[in-house]
Design a protein around this motif. Structure first.
Motif, PDB file in Angstrom:
ATOM      1  N   ASN A   5       0.842  -1.194   0.000  1.00 43.13           N
ATOM      2  CA  ASN A   5       0.000   0.000   0.000  1.00 43.13           C
ATOM      3  C   ASN A   5       0.876   1.243   0.000  1.00 43.13           C
ATOM      4  OD1 ASN A   5      -2.526  -1.403   0.280  1.00 43.13           O
ATOM      5  ND2 ASN A   5      -1.871  -1.865   2.356  1.00 43.13           N
ATOM      6  N   ALA A   8       0.890  11.950   3.367  1.00 40.15           N
ATOM      7  CA  ALA A   8       0.498  12.721   4.545  1.00 40.15           C
ATOM      8  C   ALA A   8       1.221  14.058   4.537  1.00 40.15           C
ATOM      9  CB  ALA A   8       0.857  11.966   5.823  1.00 40.15           C
ATOM     10  N   GLU A  29       1.874  12.675  10.201  1.00 38.77           N
ATOM     11  CA  GLU A  29       1.850  11.367   9.552  1.00 38.77           C
ATOM     12  C   GLU A  29       0.827  10.418  10.150  1.00 38.77           C
ATOM     13  OE1 GLU A  29       4.591  13.025  10.380  1.00 38.77           O
ATOM     14  OE2 GLU A  29       5.701  13.236   8.498  1.00 38.77           O
ATOM     15  N   LEU A  76      -1.332   6.466  -6.201  1.00 38.92           N
ATOM     16  CA  LEU A  76      -0.575   7.599  -5.684  1.00 38.92           C
ATOM     17  C   LEU A  76       0.555   7.988  -6.626  1.00 38.92           C
ATOM     18  CD1 LEU A  76      -0.559   6.955  -1.849  1.00 38.92           C
ATOM     19  CD2 LEU A  76      -1.915   8.566  -3.146  1.00 38.92           C
ATOM     20  N   TYR A 114       1.036   5.551   0.908  1.00 39.54           N
ATOM     21  CA  TYR A 114       0.461   6.534   1.825  1.00 39.54           C
ATOM     22  C   TYR A 114       0.976   7.911   1.475  1.00 39.54           C
ATOM     23  CZ  TYR A 114      -0.452   2.322   4.480  1.00 39.54           C
ATOM     24  OH  TYR A 114      -0.884   1.086   4.857  1.00 39.54           O
ATOM     25  N   THR A 152      -2.244  11.124  10.348  1.00 47.09           N
ATOM     26  CA  THR A 152      -3.444  11.377   9.552  1.00 47.09           C
ATOM     27  C   THR A 152      -3.025  11.313   8.091  1.00 47.09           C
ATOM     28  OG1 THR A 152      -4.254  12.875  11.266  1.00 47.09           O
ATOM     29  CG2 THR A 152      -5.322  12.997   9.123  1.00 47.09           C
ATOM     30  N   TYR A 153      -3.347  10.228   7.427  1.00 49.31           N
ATOM     31  CA  TYR A 153      -2.843   9.996   6.075  1.00 49.31           C
ATOM     32  C   TYR A 153      -3.941   9.449   5.170  1.00 49.31           C
ATOM     33  CZ  TYR A 153      -2.549   5.369   8.189  1.00 49.31           C
ATOM     34  OH  TYR A 153      -2.857   4.213   8.852  1.00 49.31           O
ATOM     35  N   LEU A 154      -3.681   9.516   3.875  1.00 52.62           N
ATOM     36  CA  LEU A 154      -4.519   8.869   2.872  1.00 52.62           C
ATOM     37  C   LEU A 154      -3.777   7.637   2.405  1.00 52.62           C
ATOM     38  CD1 LEU A 154      -5.498  11.940   0.687  1.00 52.62           C
ATOM     39  CD2 LEU A 154      -6.931  10.759   2.350  1.00 52.62           C
ATOM     40  N   THR A 155      -4.510   6.613   2.077  1.00 53.57           N
ATOM     41  CA  THR A 155      -3.875   5.404   1.559  1.00 53.57           C
ATOM     42  C   THR A 155      -4.586   4.948   0.289  1.00 53.57           C
ATOM     43  OG1 THR A 155      -3.136   3.172   2.094  1.00 53.57           O
ATOM     44  CG2 THR A 155      -5.261   3.820   2.947  1.00 53.57           C
ATOM     45  N   ASP A 156      -3.824   4.356  -0.602  1.00 54.11           N
ATOM     46  CA  ASP A 156      -4.349   3.820  -1.849  1.00 54.11           C
ATOM     47  C   ASP A 156      -3.287   2.874  -2.390  1.00 54.11           C
ATOM     48  OD1 ASP A 156      -5.856   3.375  -4.168  1.00 54.11           O
ATOM     49  OD2 ASP A 156      -6.433   5.474  -4.306  1.00 54.11           O
TER      50      ASP A 156
END
Length: 63
Positions: A27, A31, A36, A47, A29, A38-42
Motif C-alpha cells: 500500500n 500525509a 503522519e 498515488l 500513503y 493522519t494519512y490517505l492510503t491507496d
C-alpha cells in the motif's frame, strides 16, 4: 497503525510539505509532513499517478 516507511518530506516553494510512504503489503500513503498519523492510503499505482500529475503541473493546485 500500519508499519509505514516514510520517505523524506517533499516541499514545494510556498507550499505545505508532504511525505510519501509504503508498507510491506504494497500500500502507498501520503500525509502532510508532521502529521503522519493522519494519512490517505491507496495503491502505489494510484498515488504514483497523482504525484506524476503534480510534477507535470496538472494538479499543482493540490499542493
Amino acid at each position: 497503525m500500519p508499519d509505514i516507511t516514510w520517505e523524506d518530506p517533499f516541499c514545494a516553494e510556498g507550499s505545505a510539505c508532504f511525505r510519501l510512504g509504503t508498507d510491506p503489503q504494497g500500500n502507498a500513503y501520503i500525509a502532510v509532513a508532521g502529521a503522519e498519523d493522519t494519512y490517505l492510503t491507496d495503491s502505489r499505482e494510484a498515488l504514483r499517478s497523482l504525484i506524476l500529475g503534480i510534477k507535470a503541473g496538472e494538479a499543482d493546485h493540490l499542493l
